[in-house]
Design a protein around this motif. Structure first.
Motif, PDB file in Angstrom:
ATOM      1  N   PHE A 148      14.392 -42.670  26.729  1.00  0.00           N
ATOM      2  CA  PHE A 148      14.293 -41.299  27.092  1.00  0.00           C
ATOM      3  C   PHE A 148      13.030 -40.816  26.635  1.00  0.00           C
ATOM      4  CE2 PHE A 148      18.980 -41.233  27.823  1.00  0.00           C
ATOM      5  CZ  PHE A 148      18.720 -40.572  28.929  1.00  0.00           C
ATOM      6  N   SER A 149      12.687 -41.077  25.457  1.00  0.00           N
ATOM      7  CA  SER A 149      11.105 -40.524  24.902  1.00  0.00           C
ATOM      8  C   SER A 149      10.133 -40.960  25.770  1.00  0.00           C
ATOM      9  CB  SER A 149      11.018 -41.084  23.537  1.00  0.00           C
ATOM     10  OG  SER A 149      12.103 -40.767  22.868  1.00  0.00           O
ATOM     11  N   ILE A 150       9.891 -42.179  26.426  1.00  0.00           N
ATOM     12  CA  ILE A 150       9.132 -42.561  27.379  1.00  0.00           C
ATOM     13  C   ILE A 150       9.205 -41.845  28.565  1.00  0.00           C
ATOM     14  CG2 ILE A 150       8.184 -44.647  28.436  1.00  0.00           C
ATOM     15  CD1 ILE A 150       9.310 -46.473  26.389  1.00  0.00           C
ATOM     16  N   ILE A 151      10.263 -41.593  29.219  1.00  0.00           N
ATOM     17  CA  ILE A 151      10.498 -40.926  30.348  1.00  0.00           C
ATOM     18  C   ILE A 151      10.088 -39.623  30.040  1.00  0.00           C
ATOM     19  CG2 ILE A 151      12.205 -40.190  32.048  1.00  0.00           C
ATOM     20  CD1 ILE A 151      13.837 -42.630  31.488  1.00  0.00           C
ATOM     21  N   TYR A 152      10.308 -38.974  29.218  1.00  0.00           N
ATOM     22  CA  TYR A 152      10.100 -37.686  29.062  1.00  0.00           C
ATOM     23  C   TYR A 152       8.410 -37.168  28.967  1.00  0.00           C
ATOM     24  CZ  TYR A 152       9.666 -32.859  26.929  1.00  0.00           C
ATOM     25  OH  TYR A 152       9.340 -31.536  26.694  1.00  0.00           O
ATOM     26  N   SER A 153       7.823 -38.256  28.139  1.00  0.00           N
ATOM     27  CA  SER A 153       6.383 -38.326  28.035  1.00  0.00           C
ATOM     28  C   SER A 153       5.660 -38.445  29.230  1.00  0.00           C
ATOM     29  CB  SER A 153       6.037 -39.377  27.192  1.00  0.00           C
ATOM     30  OG  SER A 153       4.589 -39.342  26.911  1.00  0.00           O
ATOM     31  N   LEU A 154       6.093 -39.330  30.148  1.00  0.00           N
ATOM     32  CA  LEU A 154       5.441 -39.589  31.408  1.00  0.00           C
ATOM     33  C   LEU A 154       5.831 -38.312  32.535  1.00  0.00           C
ATOM     34  CD1 LEU A 154       6.631 -43.233  32.339  1.00  0.00           C
ATOM     35  CD2 LEU A 154       4.502 -42.301  31.546  1.00  0.00           C
ATOM     36  N   VAL A 155       7.026 -37.661  32.472  1.00  0.00           N
ATOM     37  CA  VAL A 155       7.003 -36.434  33.225  1.00  0.00           C
ATOM     38  C   VAL A 155       6.309 -35.349  32.762  1.00  0.00           C
ATOM     39  CG1 VAL A 155       8.823 -34.922  33.869  1.00  0.00           C
ATOM     40  CG2 VAL A 155       9.408 -37.230  33.820  1.00  0.00           C
ATOM     41  N   SER A 156       6.077 -35.149  31.519  1.00  0.00           N
ATOM     42  CA  SER A 156       5.379 -33.966  31.043  1.00  0.00           C
ATOM     43  C   SER A 156       3.917 -34.063  31.278  1.00  0.00           C
ATOM     44  CB  SER A 156       5.605 -33.742  29.590  1.00  0.00           C
ATOM     45  OG  SER A 156       5.339 -34.919  28.801  1.00  0.00           O
ATOM     46  N   ARG A 157       3.387 -35.320  31.302  1.00  0.00           N
ATOM     47  CA  ARG A 157       2.151 -35.373  31.601  1.00  0.00           C
ATOM     48  C   ARG A 157       1.583 -35.126  33.091  1.00  0.00           C
ATOM     49  NH1 ARG A 157       0.681 -41.254  28.768  1.00  0.00           N
ATOM     50  NH2 ARG A 157       1.022 -40.621  26.582  1.00  0.00           N
ATOM     51  N   ASN A 158       2.518 -35.379  34.263  1.00  0.00           N
ATOM     52  CA  ASN A 158       2.474 -35.028  35.473  1.00  0.00           C
ATOM     53  C   ASN A 158       3.338 -34.268  35.884  1.00  0.00           C
ATOM     54  OD1 ASN A 158       1.442 -35.474  37.967  1.00  0.00           O
ATOM     55  ND2 ASN A 158       2.196 -37.671  38.439  1.00  0.00           N
ATOM     56  N   ASP A 159       3.132 -32.809  35.641  1.00  0.00           N
ATOM     57  CA  ASP A 159       4.293 -31.872  36.401  1.00  0.00           C
ATOM     58  C   ASP A 159       4.233 -31.682  37.713  1.00  0.00           C
ATOM     59  OD1 ASP A 159       2.001 -30.364  36.081  1.00  0.00           O
ATOM     60  OD2 ASP A 159       2.598 -28.845  34.971  1.00  0.00           O
ATOM     61  N   LYS A 160       3.246 -32.197  38.387  1.00  0.00           N
ATOM     62  CA  LYS A 160       2.984 -31.831  39.598  1.00  0.00           C
ATOM     63  C   LYS A 160       4.138 -32.758  40.471  1.00  0.00           C
ATOM     64  CE  LYS A 160      -1.957 -31.517  40.288  1.00  0.00           C
ATOM     65  NZ  LYS A 160      -3.070 -31.925  40.498  1.00  0.00           N
TER      66      LYS A 160
ATOM     67  N   PHE B 172      21.646 -50.765  17.713  1.00  0.00           N
ATOM     68  CA  PHE B 172      20.527 -51.337  18.401  1.00  0.00           C
ATOM     69  C   PHE B 172      20.544 -50.597  19.772  1.00  0.00           C
ATOM     70  CE2 PHE B 172      18.884 -54.414  21.380  1.00  0.00           C
ATOM     71  CZ  PHE B 172      17.475 -54.535  21.033  1.00  0.00           C
ATOM     72  N   VAL B 173      21.724 -50.724  20.485  1.00  0.00           N
ATOM     73  CA  VAL B 173      21.559 -50.062  21.938  1.00  0.00           C
ATOM     74  C   VAL B 173      21.277 -48.692  21.806  1.00  0.00           C
ATOM     75  CG1 VAL B 173      23.302 -49.217  23.512  1.00  0.00           C
ATOM     76  CG2 VAL B 173      23.473 -51.424  22.614  1.00  0.00           C
ATOM     77  N   ILE B 174      21.697 -47.864  20.955  1.00  0.00           N
ATOM     78  CA  ILE B 174      21.437 -46.184  20.695  1.00  0.00           C
ATOM     79  C   ILE B 174      19.957 -46.225  20.526  1.00  0.00           C
ATOM     80  CG2 ILE B 174      21.743 -44.474  19.089  1.00  0.00           C
ATOM     81  CD1 ILE B 174      24.515 -45.296  18.529  1.00  0.00           C
ATOM     82  N   LEU B 175      19.180 -47.087  19.718  1.00  0.00           N
ATOM     83  CA  LEU B 175      17.649 -47.018  19.420  1.00  0.00           C
ATOM     84  C   LEU B 175      17.014 -47.350  20.482  1.00  0.00           C
ATOM     85  CD1 LEU B 175      15.729 -46.694  17.567  1.00  0.00           C
ATOM     86  CD2 LEU B 175      15.893 -49.303  16.908  1.00  0.00           C
ATOM     87  N   VAL B 176      17.664 -48.178  21.314  1.00  0.00           N
ATOM     88  CA  VAL B 176      16.873 -48.462  22.691  1.00  0.00           C
ATOM     89  C   VAL B 176      16.999 -47.366  23.797  1.00  0.00           C
ATOM     90  CG1 VAL B 176      17.090 -50.009  24.963  1.00  0.00           C
ATOM     91  CG2 VAL B 176      17.026 -51.190  22.565  1.00  0.00           C
ATOM     92  N   VAL B 177      18.290 -46.695  23.826  1.00  0.00           N
ATOM     93  CA  VAL B 177      18.272 -45.552  24.854  1.00  0.00           C
ATOM     94  C   VAL B 177      17.491 -44.348  24.347  1.00  0.00           C
ATOM     95  CG1 VAL B 177      19.994 -43.873  25.348  1.00  0.00           C
ATOM     96  CG2 VAL B 177      20.713 -45.979  25.406  1.00  0.00           C
ATOM     97  N   ILE B 178      17.182 -44.245  23.190  1.00  0.00           N
ATOM     98  CA  ILE B 178      16.462 -43.092  22.455  1.00  0.00           C
ATOM     99  C   ILE B 178      15.036 -43.397  22.846  1.00  0.00           C
ATOM    100  CG2 ILE B 178      15.453 -41.978  20.509  1.00  0.00           C
ATOM    101  CD1 ILE B 178      18.212 -42.359  19.221  1.00  0.00           C
ATOM    102  N   ILE B 179      14.618 -44.673  22.751  1.00  0.00           N
ATOM    103  CA  ILE B 179      13.207 -45.100  23.208  1.00  0.00           C
ATOM    104  C   ILE B 179      12.819 -44.591  24.655  1.00  0.00           C
ATOM    105  CG2 ILE B 179      11.197 -46.878  23.143  1.00  0.00           C
ATOM    106  CD1 ILE B 179      12.881 -47.980  20.759  1.00  0.00           C
TER     107      ILE B 179
END
Length: 322
Positions: free
Chosen positions: A28-40, A19-26
């Motif tokens: 990281f996926s959310i953070i990467y998605s937010l960063v890639s949308r606003n590369d400024k 469960f802990v590993i699954l939460v960490v993966i989710i």
């Protein structure tokens, strides 16, 4: 089947870890998605954009030490197309019409007829706007917007007129070299001039003027102005600056060598012959008799055509009226 399912059974500790590993993966996926949308907001991307803009701004600046003047300072009239060329880019495909011109206060349309882009013209106009003047051809070559290929095409057509002194301005005594820049009738004969005359030319100082005169004495005199390139310290840039203001008109004063009387040691002191060449020439003369003309040198077999051509103006033969 039941045996296979036993591999997917987890105890309490393993379930918590999964469960802990699954939460960490989710996360990281959310953070990467937010960063890639606003590369400024990405510092690396931001720095890259700042560098790119800085490079473009520097390309638009006049070639001045402080780089303050921008192309944007000048508004060109009658623009027919957006500026999409880099300053100094080759433009062989643009229609050009070459004509004699003075670059000082030359109109924008005239610069365009010569093949310059609006961006290149803007740099020149900014230079003039800040009080810049073209005093000689070399000043045109120094412009940031005019590359070597373009200058080579324009150089034969540049005709800079002597500047008129404005009303109320204090007249300054012209420098000695200005006389030779604006009046081509007064050329310096490098076979008869002294160091003072040579130093009146741009790029020629005390040491270089003495070297030129010393080399003239060793040669026996110049017979072509291109021989100045052989003087140590006369670079191609220096030669280009002075070539239009010098001449070789006194060929009668060239010292001639009687090739049928001179010894090998004396002949080898001439800059165009090595001691080995001089010895071969004298030995051939002793074995086959006196030389009658310069063509006899080709019979030696070891002298190049270039060496023979260079030494020829300094030789005299028996029964030769030169």
């Amino acid at each position: 089947m039941k045996r296979l399912l036993t591999y997917f059974k987890f105890n309490k500790t393993e379930q918590n870890g999964f469960f802990v590993i699954l939460v960490v993966i989710i996360l990281f996926s959310i953070i990467y998605s937010l960063v890639s949308r606003n590369d400024k907001n990405d510092p690396i991307v931001h720095q890259a954009r700042v560098f790119e803009q800085s490079f473009r701004d520097s390309a638009d600046a006049v070639d001045y030490p402080n780089r303050k003047f921008k192309v944007a300072d000048v508004h060109l009239e009658k623009k027919t197309a957006p500026i999409d060329r880099d300053i100094g880019a080759d433009d062989d495909n643009r229609d050009t019409k070459l004509f004699y011109f003075d670059p000082n206060n030359l109109s924008i349309d005239s610069w365009r007829r010569l093949g310059l882009s609006d961006k290149q013209i803007a740099v020149i106009k900014n230079y003039e706007k800040k009080g810049g003047r073209f005093k000689n051809k070399n000043d045109v070559r120094k412009m940031y917007s005019i590359n070597a290929k373009l200058y080579e095409k324009l150089e034969p057509y540049i005709r800079i007129q002597a500047e008129n002194i404005g009303a109320g301005a204090t007249a300054k005594a012209p420098l000695l070299y200005d006389k030779f820049e604006t009046n081509h009738a007064e050329l310096i004969d490098i076979n008869t001039c002294d160091t003072t005359a040579l130093m009146s030319l741009k790029g020629i100082g005390t040491i270089l003027s003495k070297r030129i005169l010393k080399y003239k004495e060793v040669l026996g005199g110049f017979y072509r102005i291109e021989q100045l390139k052989e003087v140590y310290g006369v670079t191609s840039e220096t030669y280009d600056l002075i070539k239009d203001y010098i001449t070789v008109s006194n060929l009668e004063g060239i010292k001639k060598i009687n090739i049928n009387q001179i010894d090998a040691n004396s002949l080898g002191k001439h800059p165009y012959l090595s001691p080995k060449d001089a010895k071969l020439i004298v030995n051939y003369r002793d074995q086959h008799g006196n030389y009658t003309n310069i063509e006899d040198f080709t019979k030696i077999g070891t002298l190049s055509d270039l060496a023979i051509a260079k030494i020829a103006p300094y030789l005299i033969f028996e029964n030769d009226s030169r």
